[in-house]
Write a protein that holds these residues in place. Structure first.
Motif, PDB file in Angstrom:
ATOM      1  N   SER A 231     -74.397  37.327 -24.484  1.00  0.00           N
ATOM      2  CA  SER A 231     -75.261  36.792 -23.426  1.00  0.00           C
ATOM      3  C   SER A 231     -74.803  37.259 -22.052  1.00  0.00           C
ATOM      4  N   MET A 232     -73.543  37.680 -21.939  1.00  0.00           N
ATOM      5  CA  MET A 232     -73.012  38.170 -20.663  1.00  0.00           C
ATOM      6  C   MET A 232     -73.072  39.694 -20.552  1.00  0.00           C
ATOM      7  N   LYS A 233     -73.635  40.321 -21.562  1.00  0.00           N
ATOM      8  CA  LYS A 233     -73.627  41.780 -21.629  1.00  0.00           C
ATOM      9  C   LYS A 233     -74.314  42.435 -20.443  1.00  0.00           C
ATOM     10  N   TYR A 234     -75.408  41.824 -19.976  1.00  0.00           N
ATOM     11  CA  TYR A 234     -76.206  42.458 -18.932  1.00  0.00           C
ATOM     12  C   TYR A 234     -75.900  41.920 -17.531  1.00  0.00           C
ATOM     13  N   LEU A 235     -74.958  40.970 -17.441  1.00  0.00           N
ATOM     14  CA  LEU A 235     -74.653  40.364 -16.141  1.00  0.00           C
ATOM     15  C   LEU A 235     -74.095  41.392 -15.154  1.00  0.00           C
TER      16      LEU A 235
ATOM     17  N   LEU B 130     -63.201  36.299 -20.843  1.00  0.00           N
ATOM     18  CA  LEU B 130     -64.380  36.644 -21.637  1.00  0.00           C
ATOM     19  C   LEU B 130     -64.977  37.971 -21.182  1.00  0.00           C
ATOM     20  N   LEU B 131     -65.104  38.135 -19.885  1.00  0.00           N
ATOM     21  CA  LEU B 131     -65.700  39.355 -19.347  1.00  0.00           C
ATOM     22  C   LEU B 131     -64.804  40.566 -19.599  1.00  0.00           C
ATOM     23  N   GLU B 132     -63.507  40.396 -19.420  1.00  0.00           N
ATOM     24  CA  GLU B 132     -62.569  41.500 -19.574  1.00  0.00           C
ATOM     25  C   GLU B 132     -62.434  41.912 -21.042  1.00  0.00           C
ATOM     26  N   LYS B 133     -62.341  40.934 -21.926  1.00  0.00           N
ATOM     27  CA  LYS B 133     -62.139  41.202 -23.347  1.00  0.00           C
ATOM     28  C   LYS B 133     -63.309  41.972 -23.939  1.00  0.00           C
ATOM     29  N   ASN B 134     -64.486  41.760 -23.391  1.00  0.00           N
ATOM     30  CA  ASN B 134     -65.678  42.416 -23.926  1.00  0.00           C
ATOM     31  C   ASN B 134     -66.146  43.582 -23.066  1.00  0.00           C
ATOM     32  N   SER B 135     -65.288  43.980 -22.125  1.00  0.00           N
ATOM     33  CA  SER B 135     -65.551  45.153 -21.268  1.00  0.00           C
ATOM     34  C   SER B 135     -66.833  45.028 -20.462  1.00  0.00           C
ATOM     35  N   TYR B 136     -67.218  43.786 -20.169  1.00  0.00           N
ATOM     36  CA  TYR B 136     -68.397  43.581 -19.340  1.00  0.00           C
ATOM     37  C   TYR B 136     -67.998  43.671 -17.869  1.00  0.00           C
ATOM     38  N   LYS B 137     -68.810  44.325 -17.085  1.00  0.00           N
ATOM     39  CA  LYS B 137     -68.436  44.667 -15.706  1.00  0.00           C
ATOM     40  C   LYS B 137     -68.982  43.705 -14.662  1.00  0.00           C
TER      41      LYS B 137
ATOM     42  N   CYS C  92     -78.233  25.978   5.425  1.00  0.00           N
ATOM     43  CA  CYS C  92     -78.070  27.405   5.708  1.00  0.00           C
ATOM     44  C   CYS C  92     -77.346  28.061   4.533  1.00  0.00           C
ATOM     45  N   CYS C  93     -78.109  28.592   3.602  1.00  0.00           N
ATOM     46  CA  CYS C  93     -77.518  29.239   2.444  1.00  0.00           C
ATOM     47  C   CYS C  93     -77.226  30.707   2.770  1.00  0.00           C
ATOM     48  N   GLY C  94     -76.444  31.347   1.924  1.00  0.00           N
ATOM     49  CA  GLY C  94     -76.158  32.767   2.116  1.00  0.00           C
ATOM     50  C   GLY C  94     -75.280  33.037   3.313  1.00  0.00           C
ATOM     51  N   LEU C  95     -74.144  32.324   3.422  1.00  0.00           N
ATOM     52  CA  LEU C  95     -73.261  32.504   4.581  1.00  0.00           C
ATOM     53  C   LEU C  95     -72.143  33.496   4.311  1.00  0.00           C
ATOM     54  N   THR C  96     -71.448  33.328   3.191  1.00  0.00           N
ATOM     55  CA  THR C  96     -70.339  34.222   2.866  1.00  0.00           C
ATOM     56  C   THR C  96     -70.384  34.580   1.385  1.00  0.00           C
ATOM     57  N   ALA C  97     -69.614  35.602   1.018  1.00  0.00           N
ATOM     58  CA  ALA C  97     -69.450  35.972  -0.386  1.00  0.00           C
ATOM     59  C   ALA C  97     -68.089  36.618  -0.558  1.00  0.00           C
ATOM     60  N   TYR C  98     -67.483  36.350  -1.715  1.00  0.00           N
ATOM     61  CA  TYR C  98     -66.153  36.898  -1.994  1.00  0.00           C
ATOM     62  C   TYR C  98     -66.112  37.391  -3.434  1.00  0.00           C
ATOM     63  N   ASN C  99     -65.746  38.660  -3.608  1.00  0.00           N
ATOM     64  CA  ASN C  99     -65.603  39.233  -4.936  1.00  0.00           C
ATOM     65  C   ASN C  99     -64.236  38.862  -5.498  1.00  0.00           C
ATOM     66  N   VAL C 100     -64.241  38.078  -6.562  1.00  0.00           N
ATOM     67  CA  VAL C 100     -62.990  37.637  -7.181  1.00  0.00           C
ATOM     68  C   VAL C 100     -62.444  38.767  -8.050  1.00  0.00           C
ATOM     69  N   ASP C 101     -61.192  39.116  -7.832  1.00  0.00           N
ATOM     70  CA  ASP C 101     -60.539  40.196  -8.575  1.00  0.00           C
ATOM     71  C   ASP C 101     -60.152  39.678  -9.969  1.00  0.00           C
ATOM     72  N   ARG C 102     -60.833  40.158 -11.001  1.00  0.00           N
ATOM     73  CA  ARG C 102     -60.551  39.704 -12.354  1.00  0.00           C
ATOM     74  C   ARG C 102     -59.135  40.051 -12.791  1.00  0.00           C
ATOM     75  N   ASN C 103     -58.667  41.224 -12.405  1.00  0.00           N
ATOM     76  CA  ASN C 103     -57.313  41.639 -12.803  1.00  0.00           C
ATOM     77  C   ASN C 103     -56.260  40.712 -12.212  1.00  0.00           C
ATOM     78  N   MET C 104     -56.484  40.264 -10.975  1.00  0.00           N
ATOM     79  CA  MET C 104     -55.533  39.348 -10.349  1.00  0.00           C
ATOM     80  C   MET C 104     -55.519  38.011 -11.062  1.00  0.00           C
ATOM     81  N   LEU C 105     -56.697  37.551 -11.511  1.00  0.00           N
ATOM     82  CA  LEU C 105     -56.774  36.282 -12.234  1.00  0.00           C
ATOM     83  C   LEU C 105     -56.005  36.350 -13.556  1.00  0.00           C
ATOM     84  N   LEU C 106     -56.019  37.532 -14.175  1.00  0.00           N
ATOM     85  CA  LEU C 106     -55.398  37.684 -15.488  1.00  0.00           C
ATOM     86  C   LEU C 106     -53.947  38.145 -15.406  1.00  0.00           C
ATOM     87  N   SER C 107     -53.415  38.244 -14.189  1.00  0.00           N
ATOM     88  CA  SER C 107     -52.054  38.759 -14.005  1.00  0.00           C
ATOM     89  C   SER C 107     -50.985  37.682 -14.051  1.00  0.00           C
TER      90      SER C 107
END
Length: 572
Positions: free
Chosen positions: A292-296, A317-324, A336-351
């Motif tokens: 279900s996460m394949k196309y995310l 889950l995302l890393e184990k299945n090579s989903y990007k 006021c929606c849409g103020l900031t966004a932050y890309n979470v580093d998956r490798n850092m989470l798994l380190s």
């Protein structure tokens, strides 16, 4: 006037270039952009006819529907005729629905004047209208499913003749588009009023920030009463993406949700903390559902503070299945929606880096077109790292105001002489800059809390409990948490309610709590219902004579008290 700042005009622009592309998709139903606009016009003409025939001057048009394909069609039909859209949730009790309609309608009239309003319904909700208790307000239902099914031998000619009525020339970017009712610190909800321009500012910020793209399949997951519901629908349709809908109750059926994500190739998902936990837990147990996460492309979160370790299961889950898929922490408010966004580093989470895992995930930096500043308690701009202050947002592209509450609006929109000209909105959220300049969320500077992704004022719950019985002398509501996952420090939150009612004998505490629970279920939305109760003969006080809010014990969840109320006792 830039007509492109009108939301329904953006739909028309998409029809011109993507007429045959799927715009709305629900199970085995789907509409192209051309079909979507055709049905939007049909509903718009029905609304105009009803408004003219019944001489209704109330600009607010309510919608009370279960999840269905008619919801986005009705929303854009309201925009087309210059109305202000206000969604009502069928999950809310009749008392809550009545209060929302009563207050928002009377904000434009007086209690002595008879008023009327249109309510968009379909078969499953039409009968609910007759059970609502309203003073001096007449509701007229418009059955959308019936209007869409109506066929006329001269339909093309009829619509061609009437289309001129939809060419409303007095609309502009400052025209009100929709209202979201949020919890208020005064004990009553606040009606957050947006304009066409404020929402288009939000859309542009997300598109220019690369969060939404035209090839996306965006899942509409949020409840209809949440601000996010509006943003999911509008962002998808105005940017030329495809909006993926769920059947009624589908957001709670995780197996169906996963199947929909796979079958419809969902690429963008915005989930609350609760939904993130449910989804990751279910897929972890049922490994075959990981497709279900394949196309995310983006798994976005928002609405609550989150520790790095709380995202480890999702990252695994995302890393184990090579989903990007990108894990995105997104910050915004109903105002006021849409103020900031932050890309979470998956490798850092798994380190297993404890610094990453044990600290709050950053909110990131301002999206294009947004200006955010941190202000300390002395009114000075904060530029140094690790100094906590309140987030302020430039007034460009934020909400119009709290409808019927100019005094509260004036407190929210202020001038910052140290920053520059124009108004800034005070969010009430506390944050600091980390060493790379990203904002990191800390909490609130008031008693309002975020639960289930929604900002709730305990005062609204407290006032409802006090109104439930003359025996309630005071009420304190607090947020509690259960340890959900000790290793990853994940938790679930709930409300505890502490009641000062010395006239109620301990022998009748259980019956009294049942009475209060029943009243709350009739007048509060589900996200506000207390899950733990305790009655006191005396509250703890500070030496200065104020109630000691920190002096109350933690209450464990009690669930519903299964008792019938003793009718011989006068609780009200």
């Amino acid at each position: 006037m830039r007509t492109i700042d009108l939301l329904h005009v953006h739909l028309i622009e998409q029809v011109k270039v993507k007429a045959q592309k799927i715009s709305i998709d629900l199970d085995d139903q789907s509409l192209s952009y051309a079909e979507t606009y055709y049905y939007v016009q049909k509903i718009a003409l029905a609304l105009l006819k009803a408004r003219n025939d019944l001489a209704i001057d109330n600009v607010i048009i309510y919608q009370l529907m279960e999840r269905s394909i008619e919801i986005p069609l009705s929303m854009f039909a309201v925009f087309t005729i210059g109305g202000t859209y206000l969604a009502l949730s069928p999950d809310d009790p009749d008392g809550r629905l009545s209060a929302l309609i009563q207050e928002t309608t009377l904000q434009t009239t007086t209690k002595e004047v008879q008023s009327s309003a249109l309510v968009l319904v379909h078969g499953a909700t039409r009968d609910r209208i007759s059970f609502l208790s309203l003073a001096n307000i007449s509701l007229f239902p418009v059955d959308v499913a019936k209007e869409l099914a109506y066929k006329d031998v001269n339909l093309v000619e009829v619509i061609s003749d009437d289309l001129d009525h939809l060419s409303i020339t007095n609309l502009n970017k400052d025209t009100s588009s929709f209202i979201i009712c949020t919890s208020g610190s005064t004990g009553k909800f606040k009606a957050v009023e947006h304009t066409h321009g404020s929402e288009m500012h939000h859309v542009r910020a997300l598109v220019e920030g690369g969060i939404f793209i035209t090839s996306d399949n965006i899942l509409q997951l949020a409840s209809i009463k949440w601000a996010l519901h509006h943003f999911e629908v509008i962002n998808a349709i105005t940017t030329g993406a495809s909006l993926i809908l769920l059947r009624p109750g589908g957001q709670l059926d995780i197996n169906y949700l996963c199947k929909t994500m796979t079958d419809k190739q969902v690429s963008t998902l915005i989930a609350s903390a609760t939904m993130r936990r449910l989804l990751t837990d279910y897929i972890t147990i049922n490994e075959e559902k990981v497709t279900s996460m394949k196309y995310l492309r983006i798994f976005a979160m928002g609405g609550a503070r989150v520790l790095g370790r709380q995202l480890v299961a999702l990252a695994s889950l995302l890393e184990k299945n090579s989903y990007k898929a990108r894990i995105l922490n997104h910050y915004g408010l109903a105002e006021c929606c849409g103020l900031t966004a932050y890309n979470v580093d998956r490798n850092m989470l798994l380190s297993n880096n404890k610094t990453i895992l044990d600290n709050n995930v950053a909110l990131g930096q301002a999206l294009p077109g947004r200006q955010l500043v941190l202000i300390d308690d002395k009114g000075q701009v904060i530029t140094n790292e690790n100094v906590t202050g309140v987030i302020y947002v430039n007034d460009s592209g934020v909400f119009k105001g709290y409808r019927g509450q100019p005094d509260i609006t004036a407190k929210a929109k202020v001038t910052l002489l140290n920053v520059g000209p124009g108004l800034f909105m005070r969010t009430g959220d506390l944050a600091y800059y980390n060493d790379v300049g990203d904002l990191v969320y800390v909490g609130r500077d008031d008693f309002r809390v975020k639960i289930f992704g929604q900002l709730v004022a305990p005062e609204e719950i407290e006032q409802t409990v006090i109104r439930a019985s003359k025996h309630v002398e005071a009420c304190i509501v607090r947020i509690e948490s259960d340890c959900y996952d000790d290793r990853n420090r994940d938790y679930s939150e709930y409300w505890s309610c502490h009641i000062l009612a010395p006239t109620i004998s301990s022998a009748y505490h259980a019956h009294f709590i049942r009475h209060l629970e029943t009243y709350c279920r009739q007048n509060l939305s589900s996200s506000m219902l207390p899950a733990a109760w305790k009655i006191y003969d005396e509250f703890p006080y500070l030496s200065v004579g104020k109630i000691d809010r920190c002096g109350f014990p933690k209450l464990e969840r009690t669930g519903t008290v299964i008792l019938s109320v003793d009718k011989s006792i006068e609780f009200e």
